[in-house]
Design an enzyme around this catalytic site. Structure first.
Site, PDB file in Angstrom:
ATOM      1  N   GLU A  90       0.850  -1.191   0.000  1.00 40.26           N
ATOM      2  CA  GLU A  90       0.000   0.000   0.000  1.00 40.26           C
ATOM      3  C   GLU A  90       0.884   1.239   0.000  1.00 40.26           C
ATOM      4  O   GLU A  90       1.739   1.396   0.884  1.00 40.26           O
ATOM      5  CB  GLU A  90      -0.908   0.038   1.235  1.00 40.26           C
ATOM      6  CG  GLU A  90      -1.790   1.285   1.255  1.00 40.26           C
ATOM      7  CD  GLU A  90      -2.584   1.466   2.546  1.00 40.26           C
ATOM      8  OE1 GLU A  90      -3.754   1.862   2.469  1.00 40.26           O
ATOM      9  OE2 GLU A  90      -2.012   1.209   3.626  1.00 40.26           O
ATOM     10  N   TRP A  91       0.691   2.103  -0.977  1.00 37.81           N
ATOM     11  CA  TRP A  91       1.370   3.399  -0.939  1.00 37.81           C
ATOM     12  C   TRP A  91       0.446   4.395  -0.257  1.00 37.81           C
ATOM     13  O   TRP A  91      -0.551   4.819  -0.832  1.00 37.81           O
ATOM     14  CB  TRP A  91       1.725   3.882  -2.342  1.00 37.81           C
ATOM     15  CG  TRP A  91       2.496   5.184  -2.327  1.00 37.81           C
ATOM     16  CD1 TRP A  91       3.117   5.762  -1.257  1.00 37.81           C
ATOM     17  CD2 TRP A  91       2.712   6.078  -3.419  1.00 37.81           C
ATOM     18  NE1 TRP A  91       3.720   6.950  -1.600  1.00 37.81           N
ATOM     19  CE2 TRP A  91       3.477   7.169  -2.923  1.00 37.81           C
ATOM     20  CE3 TRP A  91       2.332   6.055  -4.764  1.00 37.81           C
ATOM     21  CZ2 TRP A  91       3.864   8.236  -3.734  1.00 37.81           C
ATOM     22  CZ3 TRP A  91       2.723   7.114  -5.567  1.00 37.81           C
ATOM     23  CH2 TRP A  91       3.483   8.185  -5.060  1.00 37.81           C
ATOM     24  N   ARG A  95      -5.213   8.755   2.578  1.00 37.92           N
ATOM     25  CA  ARG A  95      -6.046   8.729   3.783  1.00 37.92           C
ATOM     26  C   ARG A  95      -6.210  10.165   4.279  1.00 37.92           C
ATOM     27  O   ARG A  95      -5.226  10.855   4.530  1.00 37.92           O
ATOM     28  CB  ARG A  95      -5.394   7.850   4.859  1.00 37.92           C
ATOM     29  CG  ARG A  95      -6.230   7.696   6.122  1.00 37.92           C
ATOM     30  CD  ARG A  95      -7.514   6.924   5.880  1.00 37.92           C
ATOM     31  NE  ARG A  95      -7.244   5.577   5.392  1.00 37.92           N
ATOM     32  CZ  ARG A  95      -7.758   5.077   4.274  1.00 37.92           C
ATOM     33  NH1 ARG A  95      -8.565   5.803   3.510  1.00 37.92           N
ATOM     34  NH2 ARG A  95      -7.478   3.857   3.892  1.00 37.92           N
ATOM     35  N   GLU A 106     -10.405  10.592   8.520  1.00 39.58           N
ATOM     36  CA  GLU A 106     -10.349   9.134   8.674  1.00 39.58           C
ATOM     37  C   GLU A 106      -8.963   8.673   9.123  1.00 39.58           C
ATOM     38  O   GLU A 106      -8.560   7.541   8.876  1.00 39.58           O
ATOM     39  CB  GLU A 106     -10.779   8.454   7.371  1.00 39.58           C
ATOM     40  CG  GLU A 106     -12.200   8.803   6.978  1.00 39.58           C
ATOM     41  CD  GLU A 106     -12.979   7.670   6.363  1.00 39.58           C
ATOM     42  OE1 GLU A 106     -12.543   6.511   6.424  1.00 39.58           O
ATOM     43  OE2 GLU A 106     -14.054   7.961   5.816  1.00 39.58           O
ATOM     44  N   HIS A 113     -13.276   4.398   8.250  1.00 37.70           N
ATOM     45  CA  HIS A 113     -12.463   4.272   9.460  1.00 37.70           C
ATOM     46  C   HIS A 113     -13.093   5.050  10.610  1.00 37.70           C
ATOM     47  O   HIS A 113     -13.666   6.118  10.401  1.00 37.70           O
ATOM     48  CB  HIS A 113     -11.048   4.824   9.214  1.00 37.70           C
ATOM     49  CG  HIS A 113     -10.326   4.138   8.103  1.00 37.70           C
ATOM     50  ND1 HIS A 113     -10.642   4.337   6.781  1.00 37.70           N
ATOM     51  CD2 HIS A 113      -9.301   3.253   8.119  1.00 37.70           C
ATOM     52  CE1 HIS A 113      -9.848   3.596   6.023  1.00 37.70           C
ATOM     53  NE2 HIS A 113      -9.024   2.928   6.811  1.00 37.70           N
ATOM     54  N   LYS A 115     -14.040  -2.245   3.043  1.00 38.27           N
ATOM     55  CA  LYS A 115     -13.107  -2.231   4.174  1.00 38.27           C
ATOM     56  C   LYS A 115     -13.673  -1.389   5.311  1.00 38.27           C
ATOM     57  O   LYS A 115     -14.175  -0.291   5.075  1.00 38.27           O
ATOM     58  CB  LYS A 115     -11.751  -1.658   3.754  1.00 38.27           C
ATOM     59  CG  LYS A 115     -10.770  -1.487   4.924  1.00 38.27           C
ATOM     60  CD  LYS A 115      -9.547  -0.663   4.536  1.00 38.27           C
ATOM     61  CE  LYS A 115      -8.665  -0.398   5.750  1.00 38.27           C
ATOM     62  NZ  LYS A 115      -7.546   0.526   5.445  1.00 38.27           N
ATOM     63  N   ARG A 132      -6.049  -8.807  13.496  1.00 43.54           N
ATOM     64  CA  ARG A 132      -5.179  -8.821  12.318  1.00 43.54           C
ATOM     65  C   ARG A 132      -4.686 -10.241  12.012  1.00 43.54           C
ATOM     66  O   ARG A 132      -4.259 -10.514  10.886  1.00 43.54           O
ATOM     67  CB  ARG A 132      -3.985  -7.885  12.538  1.00 43.54           C
ATOM     68  CG  ARG A 132      -4.390  -6.427  12.724  1.00 43.54           C
ATOM     69  CD  ARG A 132      -3.188  -5.526  12.945  1.00 43.54           C
ATOM     70  NE  ARG A 132      -3.567  -4.144  13.192  1.00 43.54           N
ATOM     71  CZ  ARG A 132      -3.816  -3.238  12.254  1.00 43.54           C
ATOM     72  NH1 ARG A 132      -3.711  -3.583  10.985  1.00 43.54           N
ATOM     73  NH2 ARG A 132      -4.152  -2.000  12.558  1.00 43.54           N
ATOM     74  N   GLN A 141      -0.331  -2.473  14.171  1.00 45.15           N
ATOM     75  CA  GLN A 141       0.220  -3.299  13.094  1.00 45.15           C
ATOM     76  C   GLN A 141       1.381  -4.154  13.607  1.00 45.15           C
ATOM     77  O   GLN A 141       2.165  -3.732  14.450  1.00 45.15           O
ATOM     78  CB  GLN A 141       0.682  -2.432  11.932  1.00 45.15           C
ATOM     79  CG  GLN A 141      -0.456  -1.917  11.083  1.00 45.15           C
ATOM     80  CD  GLN A 141       0.009  -1.061   9.916  1.00 45.15           C
ATOM     81  OE1 GLN A 141       1.215  -0.841   9.741  1.00 45.15           O
ATOM     82  NE2 GLN A 141      -0.927  -0.579   9.122  1.00 45.15           N
TER      83      GLN A 141
END
Length: 262
Positions: free
Chosen positions: A46-47, A82, A86, A151, A178, A220, A243
């Site tokens: 993901e960029w 993003r 969010e 989000h 998502k 996750r 993460q």
């Protein structure tokens, strides 16, 4: 549920896939991180372009994206802006947000684009924004896929509201709905997983759900239970709280998958 093939990666089948974000500010740092990721067990990249210093300079941005594609080879790229509402780094007008996303989709160098599906709508029981739905349609004309996202960095809505949000995104033709939410209690993590399982019963496409923060870390790894087709791992710096480093995450996903197959 149908699966989605993105280059050589099939989403919605087998072991849930790992996504590693790039959050660097400069082209040099972005390409250095991309090269590092090629040595890691990442299925997608993901960029997070909201960190990029030249985000709204479209020619420069597309040159950086092209260089990323060359470095990453056949690893699929998810392009994401993003916004601050969010949890992101920028607060663009929808016109600027749309222009950049469409330019990226038209370039052919990104495989998926993230679209915030409830632009300007803070009501979790509200409808998908008309402008977001229109942007999804425009991106699809380029053959780029859409991750429709929502989000909440302050709390976890009810399971009914989370499942409903995913269903609204599906109805609006997001290829991969998502939802990411923040737990304030252990029961909130269970709520996110329960909502995912509920949505899985009506889903006709792969989807992605996350309970964020250290408390939500288990979500996750629990993708095979919840039905989430992907999950985000880190290569050093993280793009969201909770993460896990991607190698550890991949090991956990494989272990859980193998246990299910035994």
């Amino acid at each position: 549920m149908k699966t989605i093939k993105v280059r050589n990666v099939e989403l919605g089948a087998g072991v849930p896939k790992t996504i590693v974000p790039i959050v660097a500010k400069t082209r040099a740092a972005i390409l250095e991180k991309a090269a590092e990721i090629t040595k890691l067990p990442a299925d997608l990249v993901e960029w997070r372009a909201d960190f990029y210093e030249d985000l709204f300079k479209i020619p420069e941005l597309l040159e950086t994206l092209k260089a990323m594609r060359k470095t990453l080879g056949e690893t699929p790229i998810l392009f994401t802006i993003r916004t601050k509402p969010e949890g992101g780094e920028v607060a663009p007008s929808f016109e600027d947000y749309s222009k950049v996303n469409l330019a990226v989709a038209q370039s052919g160098d990104a495989d998926l684009a993230d679209v915030e599906m409830f632009w300007g709508n803070t009501d979790w029981n509200g409808a998908v924004s008309d402008v977001s739905a229109k942007l999804v349609d425009e991106i699809h004309k380029t053959k780029c896929l859409v991750v429709g996202s929502r989000h909440n960095f302050s709390m976890t809505p009810s399971a009914k509201e989370i499942s409903g949000t995913l269903q609204k995104q599906q109805k609006a033709n997001a290829d991969i709905p998502k939802v990411a939410v923040m737990p304030t209690s252990d029961s909130d993590v269970v709520t996110l997983v329960a909502a995912s399982v509920d949505y899985k019963g009506v889903a006709d496409r792969p989807f992605l759900t996350i309970s964020m923060g250290p408390r939500g870390m288990v979500s996750r790894m629990a993708c095979e239970l919840s039905g989430s087709c992907m999950t985000f791992g880190a290569a050093g710096q993280t793009s969201a709280p909770g993460q896990i480093q991607v190698k550890d995450l991949k090991d956990a996903l494989n272990m859980i998958h193998n246990a299910q197959m035994a």
